[in-house]
Scaffold this active site. Sequence first.
Site, PDB file in Angstrom:
ATOM      1  N   HIS A 193       5.970   8.253  -0.816  1.00 48.25           N
ATOM      2  CA  HIS A 193       6.487   8.385   0.553  1.00 48.25           C
ATOM      3  C   HIS A 193       7.865   7.738   0.610  1.00 48.25           C
ATOM      4  CE1 HIS A 193       2.168   8.987   2.083  1.00 48.25           C
ATOM      5  NE2 HIS A 193       2.804  10.147   1.984  1.00 48.25           N
ATOM      6  N   HIS A 318       1.820   2.128  -1.856  1.00 46.98           N
ATOM      7  CA  HIS A 318       2.292   2.618  -0.557  1.00 46.98           C
ATOM      8  C   HIS A 318       2.613   1.407   0.315  1.00 46.98           C
ATOM      9  CE1 HIS A 318       1.091   6.997  -0.511  1.00 46.98           C
ATOM     10  NE2 HIS A 318       0.490   6.591  -1.623  1.00 46.98           N
ATOM     11  N   GLU A 394      -1.733  -0.565  -0.398  1.00 42.67           N
ATOM     12  CA  GLU A 394      -0.821  -0.459   0.749  1.00 42.67           C
ATOM     13  C   GLU A 394      -0.201  -1.842   0.913  1.00 42.67           C
ATOM     14  OE1 GLU A 394      -0.027   1.699   3.365  1.00 42.67           O
ATOM     15  OE2 GLU A 394      -1.189   3.459   2.786  1.00 42.67           O
TER      16      GLU A 394
END
Length: 432
Positions: A193, A318, A394
């Site tokens: 991302h 992430h 994350e």
Amino acid sequence: MHIADPLREANAKMNCLFVLLFYFCTDAFAASVDVKTYSGYREYQVTGDKESLDKFEESVRRFEARFQEQFLIKRYSATSLQTLVSPELVAFFDEYVQKLNLRATLIFDDISEIIQQEKAPSLRKKGFSWSAYYDIDDIYGYLQNMSATYPQWTELVVGGESYEGRQIKGLRINTPESRTEGKPAIFIESGIHAREWITPATTTYFINQLLTSDNPDIEALRNQFDWHIFPSVNPDGYHFSFTKDRMWRKTRSKSSNGCYGADPNRNWDYNWLKHGANDNPCDYQVYGGSKPFSEIETRTLSQYISNVENLLGYIAFHADAQMLLLPYSDSKEHNDNYNDLVTIGKTSLDYGYKVNHAKYDGPATAAEVLYKASGGSMDWVRFALGTQLVYTYELRGYYFYWPPALIYQQGDEVTQMMLGLFKEAGNLGYYK
Ligand code: 0X9
Ligand code: ZN
């Protein structure tokens, strides 16, 4: 969506007329057309019960479809989300928060200021560092530099290609210290991302630790595995987020209707489009692409991963829900070594916690702690290749912002998390 501020633009143009300097004028016009500044955008945290938050998300989606305006919701858990709100949408936002009895806390009242500070030239040291963020060419320069400095240990590798013709570059670290043949391989995927800038930064930090640390535990980690480390597997998106739109998440492929990009973590060929993704190329966040592996980045990278011999571990980074996720992301069912994955993941988080006392949620499936989402890399790797140790970390942040001066904190945390992970995996017999 580019939301222009008409008053500001009019002022900029008037200034140009007065100053009559061609250089300044072209600059002001170009900036107003090209770069999304997020001037006046507010960032809110919204909390409440799951049903009300679901309703809020649904209403916002309907509003977006009807008025072609976009919020940027990021769900952190069943009971909390963060969203950016443009100046034009504040009234609508307030109304819905009240109607649904939610709590909204203002976190930043103008994120454009943060976006500017984040890239201040004064942060950059000569060469590469971990006190600033760098665009893709600088990151690739660092990889190149490391491969030249450590030619016996490393090799610059190409994991795939991007839509705009970039290579997806990575560093393979396979030292001759224990053995080169038949070592368990570990693949690290970062930056799928685009806007999650802390992930390429901590990944290069980790590379640096692996190559330069004289801590015996880190040296052992360096020598035990055949590492394939890719700091930015979405280089077009990353560059775009660096130069045009700080909140860009997707790739940069052009759809037939003129919209750009697909979510590269919804494009892998496992339960494609089943949950948490859609088929609208103009969706800013989770368009799954025109078919599984429609994106050249995921297609070519999946081929590279398939060819890695003895692949024991696949780690994706992430930001910024601060949790450790396990496959599968679109189901609450547990896979056959789930208990081991939890034990290993807990040790990893314990090691990380000791560094800065930052508490991560999980380990758990995304379906249990975050939301269901299909078509992600981690699920494909686990399902198609049967790789045993598959995790998504994350990392931390505030709507993708993490102060550049503190990158090292998450870099140290991640290094310890990797030490803990492989220590426990060794204890449980996943490698010798
Ligand atoms: O939605 C995602 O892709 C990830 N969260 S993020 O906020 N960084 O976008 C979660 C990834 C969980 N794993 C998969 N869905 N495969
Ligand atoms: Zn992400």
